[in-house]
Scaffold this motif. Structure first.
Motif, PDB file in Angstrom:
ATOM      1  N   LEU A  18      53.443  60.959  22.295  1.00  0.00           N
ATOM      2  CA  LEU A  18      52.979  61.817  21.282  1.00  0.00           C
ATOM      3  C   LEU A  18      52.616  63.455  21.954  1.00  0.00           C
ATOM      4  CD1 LEU A  18      50.269  59.214  20.030  1.00  0.00           C
ATOM      5  CD2 LEU A  18      52.080  60.130  18.741  1.00  0.00           C
ATOM      6  N   VAL A  19      52.172  63.390  23.178  1.00  0.00           N
ATOM      7  CA  VAL A  19      52.134  64.750  23.835  1.00  0.00           C
ATOM      8  C   VAL A  19      53.532  65.494  23.612  1.00  0.00           C
ATOM      9  CG1 VAL A  19      51.557  65.906  26.028  1.00  0.00           C
ATOM     10  CG2 VAL A  19      50.246  64.118  25.071  1.00  0.00           C
ATOM     11  N   TRP A  20      54.681  64.585  24.005  1.00  0.00           N
ATOM     12  CA  TRP A  20      56.070  65.250  24.004  1.00  0.00           C
ATOM     13  C   TRP A  20      56.173  65.692  22.699  1.00  0.00           C
ATOM     14  CZ3 TRP A  20      60.205  62.981  21.751  1.00  0.00           C
ATOM     15  CH2 TRP A  20      61.413  63.963  21.771  1.00  0.00           C
ATOM     16  N   ALA A  21      55.892  64.697  21.637  1.00  0.00           N
ATOM     17  CA  ALA A  21      56.588  65.014  20.234  1.00  0.00           C
ATOM     18  C   ALA A  21      55.691  66.221  19.643  1.00  0.00           C
ATOM     19  CB  ALA A  21      56.102  63.634  19.412  1.00  0.00           C
ATOM     20  N   HIS A  24      57.095  69.343  20.974  1.00  0.00           N
ATOM     21  CA  HIS A  24      58.531  69.422  20.453  1.00  0.00           C
ATOM     22  C   HIS A  24      58.545  69.993  19.096  1.00  0.00           C
ATOM     23  CE1 HIS A  24      62.741  68.830  20.135  1.00  0.00           C
ATOM     24  NE2 HIS A  24      62.489  68.213  18.727  1.00  0.00           N
ATOM     25  N   TRP A  25      57.556  69.432  17.974  1.00  0.00           N
ATOM     26  CA  TRP A  25      57.440  69.605  16.705  1.00  0.00           C
ATOM     27  C   TRP A  25      56.558  70.858  16.276  1.00  0.00           C
ATOM     28  CZ3 TRP A  25      61.899  68.058  14.623  1.00  0.00           C
ATOM     29  CH2 TRP A  25      62.479  66.755  14.869  1.00  0.00           C
ATOM     30  N   LEU A  26      55.523  71.210  17.159  1.00  0.00           N
ATOM     31  CA  LEU A  26      54.515  71.887  16.455  1.00  0.00           C
ATOM     32  C   LEU A  26      54.362  73.223  17.737  1.00  0.00           C
ATOM     33  CD1 LEU A  26      51.921  69.880  15.254  1.00  0.00           C
ATOM     34  CD2 LEU A  26      53.456  71.020  14.073  1.00  0.00           C
ATOM     35  N   LEU A  27      54.367  72.829  18.797  1.00  0.00           N
ATOM     36  CA  LEU A  27      53.975  73.967  19.907  1.00  0.00           C
ATOM     37  C   LEU A  27      55.335  74.549  20.164  1.00  0.00           C
ATOM     38  CD1 LEU A  27      51.180  72.399  22.207  1.00  0.00           C
ATOM     39  CD2 LEU A  27      51.035  73.720  20.180  1.00  0.00           C
ATOM     40  N   ALA A  28      56.343  74.138  20.565  1.00  0.00           N
ATOM     41  CA  ALA A  28      57.616  74.886  20.842  1.00  0.00           C
ATOM     42  C   ALA A  28      58.166  75.897  19.763  1.00  0.00           C
ATOM     43  CB  ALA A  28      58.746  73.799  21.305  1.00  0.00           C
ATOM     44  N   PRO A  29      58.123  75.527  18.507  1.00  0.00           N
ATOM     45  CA  PRO A  29      58.373  76.076  17.538  1.00  0.00           C
ATOM     46  C   PRO A  29      57.458  77.610  17.333  1.00  0.00           C
ATOM     47  CG  PRO A  29      58.666  74.019  16.678  1.00  0.00           C
ATOM     48  CD  PRO A  29      57.979  74.085  18.031  1.00  0.00           C
ATOM     49  N   PRO A  56      53.154  74.067  28.684  1.00  0.00           N
ATOM     50  CA  PRO A  56      51.921  73.533  29.357  1.00  0.00           C
ATOM     51  C   PRO A  56      52.157  72.626  30.325  1.00  0.00           C
ATOM     52  CG  PRO A  56      51.464  73.721  27.107  1.00  0.00           C
ATOM     53  CD  PRO A  56      53.036  73.576  27.241  1.00  0.00           C
ATOM     54  N   GLY A  57      51.464  72.623  31.520  1.00  0.00           N
ATOM     55  CA  GLY A  57      51.739  71.474  32.566  1.00  0.00           C
ATOM     56  C   GLY A  57      51.663  70.050  31.906  1.00  0.00           C
ATOM     57  N   LEU A  58      50.753  69.878  31.383  1.00  0.00           N
ATOM     58  CA  LEU A  58      50.547  68.582  30.733  1.00  0.00           C
ATOM     59  C   LEU A  58      51.834  68.174  29.916  1.00  0.00           C
ATOM     60  CD1 LEU A  58      49.071  66.027  30.265  1.00  0.00           C
ATOM     61  CD2 LEU A  58      47.886  67.060  28.187  1.00  0.00           C
ATOM     62  N   ALA A  65      57.889  61.977  32.191  1.00  0.00           N
ATOM     63  CA  ALA A  65      57.537  60.816  32.296  1.00  0.00           C
ATOM     64  C   ALA A  65      57.875  59.796  31.291  1.00  0.00           C
ATOM     65  CB  ALA A  65      55.977  60.789  32.659  1.00  0.00           C
ATOM     66  N   PHE A  66      57.993  60.330  30.190  1.00  0.00           N
ATOM     67  CA  PHE A  66      58.179  59.446  28.855  1.00  0.00           C
ATOM     68  C   PHE A  66      59.270  58.854  28.849  1.00  0.00           C
ATOM     69  CE2 PHE A  66      59.854  59.124  24.575  1.00  0.00           C
ATOM     70  CZ  PHE A  66      59.148  58.110  24.115  1.00  0.00           C
ATOM     71  N   PRO A  67      60.534  59.089  29.063  1.00  0.00           N
ATOM     72  CA  PRO A  67      61.648  58.578  29.200  1.00  0.00           C
ATOM     73  C   PRO A  67      61.693  57.452  30.361  1.00  0.00           C
ATOM     74  CG  PRO A  67      62.275  60.466  29.901  1.00  0.00           C
ATOM     75  CD  PRO A  67      60.812  60.484  29.285  1.00  0.00           C
ATOM     76  N   VAL A  68      60.901  57.793  31.342  1.00  0.00           N
ATOM     77  CA  VAL A  68      61.139  56.751  32.581  1.00  0.00           C
ATOM     78  C   VAL A  68      60.090  55.674  32.006  1.00  0.00           C
ATOM     79  CG1 VAL A  68      60.506  56.167  34.806  1.00  0.00           C
ATOM     80  CG2 VAL A  68      61.485  58.435  34.208  1.00  0.00           C
ATOM     81  N   ILE A  69      58.770  55.855  31.572  1.00  0.00           N
ATOM     82  CA  ILE A  69      57.939  54.862  31.260  1.00  0.00           C
ATOM     83  C   ILE A  69      58.292  54.085  29.984  1.00  0.00           C
ATOM     84  CG2 ILE A  69      55.682  54.521  30.501  1.00  0.00           C
ATOM     85  CD1 ILE A  69      54.763  57.015  31.734  1.00  0.00           C
ATOM     86  N   ALA A  70      58.987  54.670  29.113  1.00  0.00           N
ATOM     87  CA  ALA A  70      59.541  53.662  27.763  1.00  0.00           C
ATOM     88  C   ALA A  70      60.583  52.909  28.405  1.00  0.00           C
ATOM     89  CB  ALA A  70      60.169  54.928  26.848  1.00  0.00           C
TER      90      ALA A  70
END
Length: 304
Positions: A18-21, A24-29, A56-58, A65-70
């Motif tokens: 969720l943090v990555w998404a 990706h969809w809001l903060l990066a644009p 951001p660091g988080l 981490a997301f793809p590894v944990i997934a």
């Protein structure tokens, strides 16, 4: 504990995803728009450009981490899960110090939180080694061999196993109660204290495997789980349940003592020993009991 770890994995996967998404969809644009606006109002050096686009660091940590944990979640929940043999109840097939792989999809694909079956892929077969949650002790996981299928009539007397398979779909005549073939093999390869155990080869369904018995242990019929309408040491497996026994017949707490394994408790089929540590040491050893003394490479391979 295994269920809590599955829930933990799901929560961590959802959280990092969720943090990555969100980024990706809001903060990066938004960062790209700020960069475009800054470029339109004046010249930017590379350092300012990098700061405007920096994650951001988080977000950076979660993206990595997301793809590894997934991947770990998918592998452990739906494909294969490692399991350590905790006791000698499955000797000689499995020994303390064996690390095995459990095929999670063998008996159905289940969700990792509520363990509800999503896709039916198969059912336990007589003679298979399977892993399941203890029906009476929450949080405890056991590994045994499938002896009885739904509808089977099981009899265990004086160390001898008898099975009457369920009568299927109007089958006539129904199968008769039959003694499970057992051929003496050796004595002295395994011990319980100073007592040598008897090793026999048993034919259970299509599976031929070795079992151990202690000639000095009396028949423990009085300790067996009592099923209503049946004599001690005799059971009929209810629909949706299985009868499990350890290969170390006189040193195994199994269905003879606590009853049947519900289908919803199944975790998977034990299929492979991927490493085996020798845990034997002398009584005067200064090493902790959990420290291996060697590797048993000859034990690596498929589980029968």
């Amino acid at each position: 504990m295994a269920q809590l770890f599955s829930i933990f994995l799901v929560c961590i996967t959802l959280g990092t995803g969720l943090v990555w998404a969100f980024d990706h969809w809001l903060l990066a644009p938004r960062r790209r728009r700020q960069l475009a606006l800054a470029e339109a109002t004046g010249n930017l050096d590379q350092d300012r450009r990098d700061r405007l686009l920096a994650e951001p660091g988080l977000v950076e940590s979660c993206r990595g981490a997301f793809p590894v944990i997934a991947a770990v979640l998918v592998l452990r929940s739906f494909l294969y899960e490692p399991f350590q043999i905790p006791s000698g109840s499955m000797m000689p097939t499995l020994l303390v110090g064996d690390f095995i792989l459990v095929e999670k999809f063998a008996y159905g694909i289940k969700d990792p939180v509520w363990s509800k079956k999503l896709v039916a892929t198969g059912e336990p077969q007589r003679g298979q080694v399977f892993v399941f949650k203890h029906p009476l002790e929450e949080g405890k996981v056991l590994i045994k061999r499938v002896v009885g299928l739904p509808g089977d009539h099981i009899l265990y007397r004086h160390g001898q196993l008898y099975v009457q398979p369920a009568c299927q779909g109007g089958q006539q005549p129904c199968p008769a109660m039959a003694e499970v073939a057992k051929v003496p093999k050796a004595q002295g390869a395994f011990f319980q204290g100073n007592l040598a155990l008897d090793t026999s080869t048993e034919q259970l369904g299509k599976v031929k495997h070795d079992i151990l018995s202690n000639p000095m242990v009396p028949d423990r019929t009085g300790q067996y789980f009592r099923q209503s309408g049946h004599r001690p040491g005799e059971w009929t497996v209810p629909p949706g349940h299985y009868f499990a026994m350890g290969d170390n017949r006189d040193n195994s707490s199994d269905s003879r003592f606590w009853g049947f394994v519900p289908e919803q408790n199944l975790l998977g089929r034990a299929v492979f020993i991927w490493i085996s540590f020798d845990m034997d040491r002398s009584a005067d050893s200064w090493l902790p009991t959990w420290v291996p003394t060697g590797v048993r490479f000859g034990r690596l391979g498929p589980i029968k």
